[in-house]
Enzyme design. Sequence first.
Site, PDB file in Angstrom:
ATOM      1  N   HIS A   1      41.027  38.924  42.146  1.00  0.00           N
ATOM      2  CA  HIS A   1      40.470  40.234  42.458  1.00  0.00           C
ATOM      3  C   HIS A   1      39.256  40.535  41.588  1.00  0.00           C
ATOM      4  O   HIS A   1      38.192  40.929  42.090  1.00  0.00           O
ATOM      5  CB  HIS A   1      41.527  41.317  42.251  1.00  0.00           C
ATOM      6  CG  HIS A   1      42.531  41.405  43.352  1.00  0.00           C
ATOM      7  ND1 HIS A   1      43.263  42.552  43.610  1.00  0.00           N
ATOM      8  CD2 HIS A   1      42.935  40.497  44.268  1.00  0.00           C
ATOM      9  CE1 HIS A   1      44.068  42.346  44.636  1.00  0.00           C
ATOM     10  NE2 HIS A   1      43.889  41.088  45.045  1.00  0.00           N
TER      11      HIS A   1
ATOM     12  N   SER B   1      42.078  38.429  49.427  1.00  0.00           N
ATOM     13  CA  SER B   1      41.726  39.546  48.551  1.00  0.00           C
ATOM     14  C   SER B   1      40.483  39.266  47.717  1.00  0.00           C
ATOM     15  O   SER B   1      39.672  40.172  47.481  1.00  0.00           O
ATOM     16  CB  SER B   1      42.900  39.884  47.630  1.00  0.00           C
ATOM     17  OG  SER B   1      44.043  40.227  48.377  1.00  0.00           O
TER      18      SER B   1
END
Length: 251
Positions: A178, A127
């Site tokens: 993230h 991610s």
Amino acid sequence: MFIRNESFESFIKSYKVITSLVAIHIFFYIWIYWFPFLGGAEIRYLGIGNNIMISMGEYWRLVTPIFLHGGLMHMAFNSFSLVLFGPALESLLGWKRFLAAYLATGILANIAYYFLGNPLVSHLGASGAVFGLFGIYVYMVVFRKDLINRMNSQLIMTIVVLGVIMTFINPGINILAHLFGLISGAVLAPLILANVRFHHHQTHVHAPGDIGFDPNRWAKRANRKQRYLIYSIAGFIGMILFFYLVSTFLL
């Protein structure tokens, strides 16, 4: 730009880095979760991000989590995101620069978690690197409008906003990875996009059904506004469904 309509063989031929990364995701998922008794459990243990182990000198753990995932939905969602949003950048940057950008943003996201994250919580997943690609797109939207048109700019910014919101809503998400993946992509973008010009890619000839990095390709066809609207709505609904799946199944 983000609509995939090429054949499977054409995709593999055109986007070798993305194809290889997705294959690696699948390979390690199968090995770890289907064959833990054949070394899969050890691979997961050795590859997972762990701040305590990193502080003891196991620096490879800043890299290996990029290729491992916490389950089927986790792996599928990151792979899908890579297939959807990666090809335009791989085509624009070339495979070497694209791979360097992908790995650099993923590693920087893991470094950020090493310094700021909970040392008792392990982490894994691509991610951070995927959000790094989003960061590059955000930089293009703001500073390199010659590389992306208005419709695609609006679409990518909508996806980024949704991604950030879901990062804070879903439990078990590595928020730092993230956010710092996104930031890393935007910060590295000036270097990554240096000397990149769209006209370098306009002369490439594609076979029927292929798709290239051409923000104006639909403008050359009839009823382009209607097509933009249909594809935008379809893409938006598709991403909403995937974010719903992640919020429901992702650990």
